[in-house]
Design a protein around this motif. Sequence first.
Motif, PDB file in Angstrom:
ATOM      1  N   THR A 118       0.845  -1.180   0.000  1.00  9.87           N
ATOM      2  CA  THR A 118       0.000   0.000   0.000  1.00  9.87           C
ATOM      3  C   THR A 118       0.886   1.238   0.000  1.00  9.87           C
ATOM      4  O   THR A 118       2.091   1.152  -0.218  1.00  9.87           O
ATOM      5  N   VAL A 119       0.284   2.396   0.233  1.00 12.26           N
ATOM      6  CA  VAL A 119       0.992   3.665   0.178  1.00 12.26           C
ATOM      7  C   VAL A 119       0.852   4.380   1.512  1.00 12.26           C
ATOM      8  O   VAL A 119      -0.237   4.418   2.098  1.00 12.26           O
ATOM      9  N   GLN A 120       1.964   4.921   1.995  1.00 11.22           N
ATOM     10  CA  GLN A 120       1.959   5.783   3.169  1.00 11.22           C
ATOM     11  C   GLN A 120       2.336   7.196   2.756  1.00 11.22           C
ATOM     12  O   GLN A 120       3.245   7.387   1.936  1.00 11.22           O
ATOM     13  N   LEU A 121       1.663   8.178   3.335  1.00 10.05           N
ATOM     14  CA  LEU A 121       2.043   9.572   3.194  1.00 10.05           C
ATOM     15  C   LEU A 121       2.638  10.015   4.520  1.00 10.05           C
ATOM     16  O   LEU A 121       2.016   9.862   5.572  1.00 10.05           O
ATOM     17  N   HIS A 122       3.842  10.571   4.475  1.00 11.00           N
ATOM     18  CA  HIS A 122       4.580  10.923   5.685  1.00 11.00           C
ATOM     19  C   HIS A 122       4.655  12.439   5.855  1.00 11.00           C
ATOM     20  O   HIS A 122       4.757  13.176   4.879  1.00 11.00           O
ATOM     21  N   GLY A 123       4.626  12.871   7.115  1.00  8.28           N
ATOM     22  CA  GLY A 123       4.815  14.286   7.414  1.00  8.28           C
ATOM     23  C   GLY A 123       3.577  15.125   7.211  1.00  8.28           C
ATOM     24  O   GLY A 123       3.653  16.265   6.758  1.00  8.28           O
ATOM     25  N   VAL A 124       2.407  14.587   7.545  1.00  7.97           N
ATOM     26  CA  VAL A 124       1.150  15.334   7.428  1.00  7.97           C
ATOM     27  C   VAL A 124       0.884  16.043   8.756  1.00  7.97           C
ATOM     28  O   VAL A 124       0.911  15.422   9.817  1.00  7.97           O
ATOM     29  N   ARG A 125       0.628  17.346   8.709  1.00  9.46           N
ATOM     30  CA  ARG A 125       0.341  18.108   9.923  1.00  9.46           C
ATOM     31  C   ARG A 125      -1.146  17.985  10.290  1.00  9.46           C
ATOM     32  O   ARG A 125      -2.015  17.831   9.418  1.00  9.46           O
ATOM     33  N   LYS A 126      -1.429  18.130  11.571  1.00  5.33           N
ATOM     34  CA  LYS A 126      -2.789  17.920  12.080  1.00  5.33           C
ATOM     35  C   LYS A 126      -3.849  18.759  11.364  1.00  5.33           C
ATOM     36  O   LYS A 126      -4.928  18.222  11.026  1.00  5.33           O
ATOM     37  N   PRO A 127      -3.614  20.034  11.099  1.00  6.00           N
ATOM     38  CA  PRO A 127      -4.671  20.822  10.438  1.00  6.00           C
ATOM     39  C   PRO A 127      -5.047  20.309   9.048  1.00  6.00           C
ATOM     40  O   PRO A 127      -6.101  20.687   8.518  1.00  6.00           O
ATOM     41  N   HIS A 128      -4.196  19.472   8.450  1.00  6.54           N
ATOM     42  CA  HIS A 128      -4.454  19.000   7.092  1.00  6.54           C
ATOM     43  C   HIS A 128      -5.059  17.598   7.045  1.00  6.54           C
ATOM     44  O   HIS A 128      -5.403  17.109   5.958  1.00  6.54           O
ATOM     45  N   LEU A 129      -5.176  16.941   8.193  1.00 10.97           N
ATOM     46  CA  LEU A 129      -5.600  15.545   8.182  1.00 10.97           C
ATOM     47  C   LEU A 129      -6.982  15.352   7.569  1.00 10.97           C
ATOM     48  O   LEU A 129      -7.184  14.489   6.709  1.00 10.97           O
ATOM     49  N   ARG A 130      -7.943  16.157   7.990  1.00  7.12           N
ATOM     50  CA  ARG A 130      -9.307  15.946   7.512  1.00  7.12           C
ATOM     51  C   ARG A 130      -9.405  16.214   6.004  1.00  7.12           C
ATOM     52  O   ARG A 130     -10.058  15.462   5.266  1.00  7.12           O
ATOM     53  N   ALA A 131      -8.719  17.237   5.534  1.00 11.71           N
ATOM     54  CA  ALA A 131      -8.747  17.523   4.090  1.00 11.71           C
ATOM     55  C   ALA A 131      -8.109  16.387   3.304  1.00 11.71           C
ATOM     56  O   ALA A 131      -8.577  16.012   2.220  1.00 11.71           O
ATOM     57  N   LEU A 132      -7.033  15.829   3.837  1.00 16.75           N
ATOM     58  CA  LEU A 132      -6.379  14.700   3.166  1.00 16.75           C
ATOM     59  C   LEU A 132      -7.322  13.504   3.104  1.00 16.75           C
ATOM     60  O   LEU A 132      -7.469  12.872   2.046  1.00 16.75           O
ATOM     61  N   MET A 133      -7.955  13.178   4.205  1.00 13.44           N
ATOM     62  CA  MET A 133      -8.838  12.014   4.230  1.00 13.44           C
ATOM     63  C   MET A 133     -10.011  12.193   3.273  1.00 13.44           C
ATOM     64  O   MET A 133     -10.427  11.240   2.592  1.00 13.44           O
ATOM     65  N   GLN A 134     -10.523  13.403   3.171  1.00 16.76           N
ATOM     66  CA  GLN A 134     -11.614  13.647   2.232  1.00 16.76           C
ATOM     67  C   GLN A 134     -11.122  13.595   0.789  1.00 16.76           C
ATOM     68  O   GLN A 134     -11.837  13.135  -0.106  1.00 16.76           O
ATOM     69  N   GLY A 135      -9.869  14.023   0.575  1.00 18.26           N
ATOM     70  CA  GLY A 135      -9.297  13.908  -0.754  1.00 18.26           C
ATOM     71  C   GLY A 135      -9.122  12.461  -1.173  1.00 18.26           C
ATOM     72  O   GLY A 135      -9.342  12.107  -2.347  1.00 18.26           O
ATOM     73  N   LEU A 136      -8.729  11.601  -0.243  1.00 14.95           N
ATOM     74  CA  LEU A 136      -8.616  10.175  -0.546  1.00 14.95           C
ATOM     75  C   LEU A 136      -9.984   9.576  -0.861  1.00 14.95           C
ATOM     76  O   LEU A 136     -10.128   8.775  -1.796  1.00 14.95           O
ATOM     77  N   ARG A 137     -10.992   9.969  -0.100  1.00 17.20           N
ATOM     78  CA  ARG A 137     -12.351   9.498  -0.386  1.00 17.20           C
ATOM     79  C   ARG A 137     -12.766   9.867  -1.800  1.00 17.20           C
ATOM     80  O   ARG A 137     -13.381   9.051  -2.518  1.00 17.20           O
ATOM     81  N   ASP A 138     -12.421  11.058  -2.234  1.00 13.59           N
ATOM     82  CA  ASP A 138     -12.846  11.532  -3.547  1.00 13.59           C
ATOM     83  C   ASP A 138     -12.216  10.754  -4.688  1.00 13.59           C
ATOM     84  O   ASP A 138     -12.718  10.795  -5.818  1.00 13.59           O
ATOM     85  N   ILE A 139     -11.109  10.040  -4.439  1.00 14.86           N
ATOM     86  CA  ILE A 139     -10.501   9.210  -5.495  1.00 14.86           C
ATOM     87  C   ILE A 139     -10.741   7.723  -5.228  1.00 14.86           C
ATOM     88  O   ILE A 139     -10.081   6.860  -5.817  1.00 14.86           O
ATOM     89  N   GLY A 140     -11.695   7.429  -4.345  1.00 15.46           N
ATOM     90  CA  GLY A 140     -12.107   6.053  -4.124  1.00 15.46           C
ATOM     91  C   GLY A 140     -11.226   5.263  -3.179  1.00 15.46           C
ATOM     92  O   GLY A 140     -11.224   4.025  -3.237  1.00 15.46           O
ATOM     93  N   LEU A 141     -10.504   5.952  -2.276  1.00 11.99           N
ATOM     94  CA  LEU A 141      -9.625   5.266  -1.341  1.00 11.99           C
ATOM     95  C   LEU A 141      -9.987   5.638   0.093  1.00 11.99           C
ATOM     96  O   LEU A 141     -10.631   6.653   0.346  1.00 11.99           O
ATOM     97  N   ASP A 142      -9.551   4.793   1.024  1.00 13.58           N
ATOM     98  CA  ASP A 142      -9.717   5.091   2.440  1.00 13.58           C
ATOM     99  C   ASP A 142      -8.527   4.542   3.199  1.00 13.58           C
ATOM    100  O   ASP A 142      -7.622   3.948   2.615  1.00 13.58           O
ATOM    101  N   THR A 143      -8.541   4.735   4.514  1.00  8.20           N
ATOM    102  CA  THR A 143      -7.429   4.299   5.361  1.00  8.20           C
ATOM    103  C   THR A 143      -7.894   3.414   6.511  1.00  8.20           C
ATOM    104  O   THR A 143      -7.089   3.060   7.366  1.00  8.20           O
ATOM    105  N   ILE A 144      -9.172   3.065   6.543  1.00  5.45           N
ATOM    106  CA  ILE A 144      -9.708   2.303   7.666  1.00  5.45           C
ATOM    107  C   ILE A 144      -8.984   0.968   7.798  1.00  5.45           C
ATOM    108  O   ILE A 144      -8.739   0.267   6.811  1.00  5.45           O
ATOM    109  N   ALA A 145      -8.570   0.649   9.013  1.00  8.10           N
ATOM    110  CA  ALA A 145      -7.939  -0.632   9.345  1.00  8.10           C
ATOM    111  C   ALA A 145      -6.579  -0.827   8.685  1.00  8.10           C
ATOM    112  O   ALA A 145      -6.099  -1.953   8.594  1.00  8.10           O
ATOM    113  N   ALA A 146      -5.961   0.240   8.232  1.00  9.72           N
ATOM    114  CA  ALA A 146      -4.589   0.103   7.744  1.00  9.72           C
ATOM    115  C   ALA A 146      -3.621  -0.064   8.907  1.00  9.72           C
ATOM    116  O   ALA A 146      -2.459  -0.411   8.701  1.00  9.72           O
ATOM    117  N   CYS A 147      -4.081   0.227  10.118  1.00 13.26           N
ATOM    118  CA  CYS A 147      -3.327   0.008  11.348  1.00 13.26           C
ATOM    119  C   CYS A 147      -4.336  -0.465  12.394  1.00 13.26           C
ATOM    120  O   CYS A 147      -5.511  -0.620  12.110  1.00 13.26           O
TER     121      CYS A 147
END
Length: 565
Positions: A118-147
């Motif tokens: 899979t793919v990891q993105l490193h160095g994401v700051r807290k204020p950007h987390l929600r926008a990143l997760m929504q961006g992943l949703r918009d391209i058909g991806l998620d992160t649930i249960a990756a850890c």
Amino acid sequence: MIDRSSDLSQPVDALNESEQLKARSRYLRGGIAEGLQDPLTGAVPGDDPLLMKFHGIYQQDDRDRRADRRRRHLEPIYQFMVRMRIPGGVLDKHQWWGIAELSRRYAERGIRITTRQTVQLHGVRKPHLRALMQGLRDIGLDTIAACGDDSRGVVCGTNPFLSRAHQRVAELARITSDRLIPKTGAYPEIWYRESAPATHSEEPVYGELYLPRKFKVGYAIPPVNDIDVYGQDLGLIAVIDNGELQGFNVCVGGGMGQLDSREDSYPRLAEEIGFIDAEDAPAFSETVMTIQRDFGDRKDRHRARFKYTLDRLGLDWFLDELAHRRGRDLEPARPRRFEHNGDRLGWQQGDDGLWHATLYIESGRLDDALRGQISGLLEQYGGRLRMTTNQNLQLTHIETHELEQLQWRLEDLGLAWRLTPDTQAAHTLSCVALPTCGLAMAEAERYTPRLLDVFQRLKGQYGLADVPITLRLTGCPNGCARPYLGEIALTGRAPGLYNLYLGGSFHGDRLARLYAGNVNEERFLELLAPLLERFAEERDHGEHFGDFLVRRGLLDDTPVALTSF
């Protein structure tokens, strides 16, 4: 008569702290949403970082700068690693472009292909987390249960020669992943702001305690054991006849992680126990996982993996419980054969006539330049992509008429050499380690180029430069780069010091043995030199290094006793 009492019957307050945290988390909600809104810290406070792992997110800080920040009475530079769930490692080019763009916006340390495909993105700051997760949703991806204490991302072997069968196995891997992920409404509620009431039936499979520890499922496609199927909690080995998938041989109880400080902590090979029909695989995976859910150790977290459950209760007990839940016994395992546990780099043509190109990616790390090169390549290429469990990138579904133009494009972008890299580099894995992994005690990824250089020069002294030897490097004893299955492995003990393991199988079906403790680079080379010399002089035709060491009994004595710090 089999004892079917489980740890789930114990009062919650009798279980370990992690179990108690899950029980009061309201199905993984905790205070994560509130912590994301706290402007006074770059962290998510309290125990919530532990819950965020179930959401595919690790809270980290820059350890290179930790001491300086402490001296200046400043908070550590908190950042987050976000790991995606990509069953079988399959992406289309639009998803790749989306990941690349999201990494440019939010990931200060870039993209990394992992050893779980899979793919990891490193160095994401807290204020950007929600926008990143929504961006992943918009391209058909998620992160649930990756850890977290759940079914981690389901991996699938990449054998393009059996393309039709591979497509079916990959589809079963996706179905299995979708079936085994948590169903909590906390995920869309926190990250997408979609309200979902917490109910008792929110997790019909997991319940409020989820699993005692992580649970890894992998599908292998012989003769390639690229996923290291014997290192999986549950491994499914495809049985293919005349290009058609018949079903799977099943193996259970593998696991790589260990603690050097505990004698009752160890890596373990999975055991092959029987055969199932292909269509049964997703449901069978759930059955095995729920046995571990019910009987895994919830008091001693370090003994909570499935391998310890099997060793504690016995394989016969497990087979009885499995038959009870399925209503039938397993069929006998069928013949199968593995040749190696690496990737076939370069060009391969599948039985469907389509071509695949596997590109070498050192330690899975894609810097800005490489990310841009691959994105540019995909502008003129209409196929798909697949990550491998050896941290490489495979271009798939290439038509014959596209080959020449694609090869020119690879050359123009400076990517052609990645089809035929140095032999040793292609058989080397490393984990992220320092500066961000909180468990790392020594360098791994950043040390890999140096290690490859000195190791190749040593091999060259004995005429072995082109002989592949599986080499694994980790910053701690945990098994992220599957070190205990390598012919040679170094696991971190302290800065510049490693435990040296030798004698794993080139096929991935034998554990390496501890050979020397707390070695530095000089001592590592000193210990390997006479073994490589004898290997060059005395090996049988086609014999691999690990097999030679075992056959000649060269691992029977440990030169340096393991010492603790």
